[in-house]
Design a protein around this motif. Structure first.
Motif, PDB file in Angstrom:
ATOM      1  N   TYR A   1     -71.174 -82.937  29.875  1.00 16.42           N
ATOM      2  CA  TYR A   1     -70.570 -84.134  30.468  1.00 16.42           C
ATOM      3  C   TYR A   1     -69.081 -83.873  30.693  1.00 16.42           C
ATOM      4  N   GLU A   2     -68.456 -83.281  29.669  1.00 11.55           N
ATOM      5  CA  GLU A   2     -67.012 -83.055  29.762  1.00 11.55           C
ATOM      6  C   GLU A   2     -66.661 -82.053  30.865  1.00 11.55           C
ATOM      7  N   ALA A   3     -67.497 -81.031  31.034  1.00 14.42           N
ATOM      8  CA  ALA A   3     -67.236 -80.061  32.108  1.00 14.42           C
ATOM      9  C   ALA A   3     -67.266 -80.751  33.471  1.00 14.42           C
ATOM     10  N   HIS A   4     -68.216 -81.670  33.635  1.00 17.84           N
ATOM     11  CA  HIS A   4     -68.298 -82.406  34.906  1.00 17.84           C
ATOM     12  C   HIS A   4     -67.075 -83.289  35.114  1.00 17.84           C
ATOM     13  N   ILE A   5     -66.670 -83.949  34.035  1.00 14.32           N
ATOM     14  CA  ILE A   5     -65.599 -84.937  34.159  1.00 14.32           C
ATOM     15  C   ILE A   5     -64.227 -84.263  34.250  1.00 14.32           C
TER      16      ILE A   5
END
Lengths: 625, 156
Positions: free
Chosen positions: A522-526
């Motif tokens: 999720y963090e990589a996407h955000i």
């Protein structure tokens, strides 16, 4: 030398094998055998073996030689070599994905060897359209025993002692469910079989009804006797036409032989079964919604209590059991509760059926004792991931379930332990994914399913899931904000609390578990606008590698939007503005060139326009590649 | 007065519990539920047209517009999803130039999506008319539709 053995060839005619033309293969076999004047061979068909990926499947007796991936062209060789010369056709044996060895016998195939088939005991071994086949394998013995020797209370006690819990997902003790309904005073009671197998990724109920419909009818009739119901409904998905057809045939046969209908087997007990086809609403798997649908209404759940045992179909006491639960009942009656209760774990008795699919080598239906670990199921039975890839996650229990990571592989599978890890037993869908599946995208997939299937009655389920979905879409499109993860968690809680039925109550599970175990994705996407699995279209790019492209033009011809430019012997270029990221170029680029690549979060240096093959020089790009 | 769906209606008693089976049988015969059919069913079962429509529109099986000659159903179940079901759908959309729920201008094809056809071990799948097509790829979609069109043209 003429071969005088007696042979029986069983062709699988479940949905999967039929799609591989198994019916035509059977007809061709029959034709060939008649043509050769062979009278030592019988050809028959069975229902689903649960190993659909290897289909069309045939088993040849004696010795249960197991043939896979048959085509019409194999028919002559089977008859000539196996039947006439006694030499089985080796190239059609199952190839073990790990050892790469060809395995001739059904019993030696790991996929089956480590299973314990109770619910699926007859699947693939009998002709589902012949009641005689079922009777030959102890069929309807349990019903005879119940009607001849047991009171309804004794039946309920036996099921209670066995520890059987509902196989529909929630795992409520079946004996207790029956007891609640049995205790109600009413002139009319109903028995319903829930065959509305709506979870995407689960197909065990379909297989059972296609392969062994009589066991469902027998189990249902025993349940009806226990609770005192005179009428029953099988509520089955209309998407399963073959299962519907076989159930109807089985019901007719069963009635003709006096196993259902008036005064069953000469007793006082009468029971009639109707078939209702569902009309494509996932929420109708919920029992109160299912009953509304049978009543001819919109299939929307209502608050409980009153429970169906008190006020169910048309306000009458009603019991609803899943297909697998009912398929287990005759075995428990025949073999005894003591035998059954020794299988499984402390609190979860018996076996569980999983639909093992996704990126797994041996896709299919797997029945194992409760308490087997995920690792044993996925690696020993499933043969590991396709192409020996690394395991990333397993999604258990469909849209209501959760995604578990590699650290959960040694988890023994039962109701309690799956729930503790954030997943559920649910319908038994078990979808294995590798590094090419994006967990954010998978969470979005499930949520868009539940969002669409929400009946709209509860605001949080209707609107809350929609808001969650919009946030997930933002993240996937590269528009995610740092606070989105917390917002998702908060909304998830609200949706769980504010929904009447399990659809809303469990809808956030896929989001919750992917955040719990795969937060970094999720963090990589955000934060980095990067999709580590290279799935989310807005975050990926396709490039043709200038040092590898040989200018063959195959990608250019295959591009549906003409985004590729270049001529013969020229390095081809993808116009990133035109590219729709369909991935066709990557598919079609010949393996010996391997010139197309997919990246996320980085830009590759490529020529601005097509140049001659071999003329590209760029130190920066070489470093990166 | 006997209409085209009278024969279907007469097989069922005028009871609300038969509403969904009636809708299913009428759709099987007519391929969709027309306003005239809804009105006739309403009269037969004895409930309002609104009520009939509210039930019919709840279930995804029912259609209210005439479908094409052939129906392509792309499975978007989980197993199909992780094995590339979305790409199969995109390819069909591109080839037929329609979105799910639509019918091609020549009335030949309708496109639908389905949540799971229960053939997960064959993923990704699609159903062309009533035949399950296994292990689909974008290329196989293109070839399949081409060969169907060719076969039909040849037959003419």
């Amino acid at each position: 030398m003429p071969n005088n053995n007696e042979y029986t060839i069983y062709i699988c005619e479940g949905t999967g094998c039929v799609s591989g033309k198994s019916h035509e293969i059977r007809l061709a076999l029959e034709h060939k055998i008649a043509e050769q004047g062979l009278n030592n061979v019988k050809v028959d068909f069975t229902g689903c073996h649960g190993f659909c990926e290897q289909g069309p499947i045939a088993i040849i007796e004696p010795n249960e030689i197991f043939y896979t991936r048959l085509t019409i062209n194999d028919v002559d060789e089977i008859v000539q070599s196996h039947i006439m010369e006694g030499k089985p056709v080796e190239r059609l044996f199952f190839k073990d994905p790990i050892s790469n060895r060809s395995i001739p016998y059904y019993r030696d195939i790991n996929f089956y060897r480590k299973q314990q088939r109770i619910i699926l005991r007859n699947c693939g071994h009998i002709n589902p359209e012949k009641i005689e086949d079922y009777i030959e394998r102890e069929g309807y013995n349990a019903l005879k025993k119940v009607l001849g020797q047991m009171t309804s209370l004794q039946v309920i006690e036996e099921i209670k002692q066995s520890g059987l819990r509902g196989r529909g997902g929630a795992g409520f003790p079946t004996g207790m469910k029956w007891e609640f309904c049995q205790k109600e005073q009413s002139d009319i009671k109903y028995m319903i079989c829930n065959a509305d197998e709506g979870d995407p990724g689960a197909f065990m109920d379909r297989s059972i009804m296609e392969a062994d419909p009589h066991t469902v009818i027998e189990g249902m009739t025993i349940a009806a006797y226990a609770i005192g119901a005179g009428e029953g409904y099988i509520y089955i998905r209309a998407e399963y036409p073959l299962a519907v057809k076989r159930l109807r045939i089985a019901l007719q046969q069963s009635e003709n032989m006096g196993f259902i209908g008036d005064n069953i087997l000469g007793s006082e007990f009468s029971f009639k079964i109707h078939v209702n086809e569902g009309a494509g609403a996932f929420v109708c798997g919920e029992e109160t919604a299912l009953m509304a649908s049978i009543e001819g209404k919109r299939g929307m759940p209502r608050p409980r209590p009153p429970f169906p045992a008190q006020s169910g179909l048309w306000g009458k006491p009603t019991t609803i059991n899943n297909v697998k639960t009912l398929a287990t009942v005759p075995v428990i009656i025949n073999k005894g509760s003591e035998w059954y209760s020794k299988i499984g774990t402390d609190k979860s008795k018996g076996t569980a059926v999983f639909a093992l699919t996704g990126k797994i080598s041996n896709s299919g239906l797997v029945e194992v004792p409760m308490g087997m670990t995920l690792r044993e199921i996925i690696y020993d039975i499933g043969g590991g991931l396709i192409g020996g890839k690394d395991f990333k996650a397993v999604q258990n229990g469909g849209p209501s379930g959760g995604c578990l990571p590699a650290s959960a592989l040694d988890l023994p599978v039962d109701y309690e332990r799956l729930a503790a890890a954030g997943a559920i037993m649910g319908s038994g869908g078990m979808i294995v994914v590798d590094s090419q599946t994006c967990m954010v995208d998978l969470a979005k997939y499930f949520l868009s399913f539940t969002q669409e299937e929400s009946c709209g009655k509860c605001v949080m389920c209707r609107e809350g899931t929609l808001q969650m979905l919009k946030i997930l879409e933002d993240i996937i499109e590269g528009n995610g904000k740092e606070e989105d993860i917390d917002l998702l968690l908060e909304l998830a809680k609200a949706v769980q609390a504010g929904s009447l039925c399990a659809l809303g109550g469990t809808a956030p599970n896929p989001v919750l578990t992917t955040i719990r175990y795969f937060r970094d994705e999720y963090e990589a996407h955000i934060k980095e606008k990067r999709c580590p699995a290279l799935v989310c279209k807005n975050l990926i790019n396709f490039y043709i590698l200038p040092d590898k492209c040989q200018g063959c033009g195959i990608c250019k011809r295959g591009c549906p939007v003409d985004a590729i430019s270049g001529d013969k012997r020229m390095i081809h270029i993808i116009d990133q503005n035109k590219c729709i990221k369909c991935g066709n170029c990557l598919d079609v680029c010949p393996e010996r060139f391997n010139a197309v690549t997919k990246v996320s979060g980085e830009k590759l240096q490529v020529p601005q326009e097509p140049i001659a093959v071999g003329s590209w020089q760029n130190s920066e790009s070489e470093e990166k590649l | 007065m006997a209409t085209t769906i009278s024969s279907v209606l007469n097989q069922h008693s005028r009871d609300r519990r038969n509403l969904i089976p009636i809708l299913q049988k009428v759709q099987e015969k007519e391929k969709y539920l027309s306003p005239a059919s809804i009105s006739e069913i309403s009269g037969y079962v004895g409930i309002s047209e609104n009520d009939v429509y509210s039930v019919a529109s709840f279930y995804s099986q029912f259609r209210f517009t005439k479908p094409g000659e052939h129906t392509v159903k792309v499975c978007l179940g989980t197993a199909c999803h992780v094995r590339g079901g979305a790409r199969v759908l995109e390819t069909v959309e591109r080839e037929l130039k329609i979105k799910p729920g639509e019918t091609t201008a020549d009335g030949k094809y309708s496109l639908e999506t389905v949540a799971c056809i229960g053939a997960c071990a064959l993923a990704p799948t699609m159903v062309l008319d009533n035949e399950v097509q296994r292990s689909m790829t974008p290329q196989k979609v293109v070839d399949l539709l081409k060969s169907r069109n060719k076969a039909e043209n040849d037959a003419k």
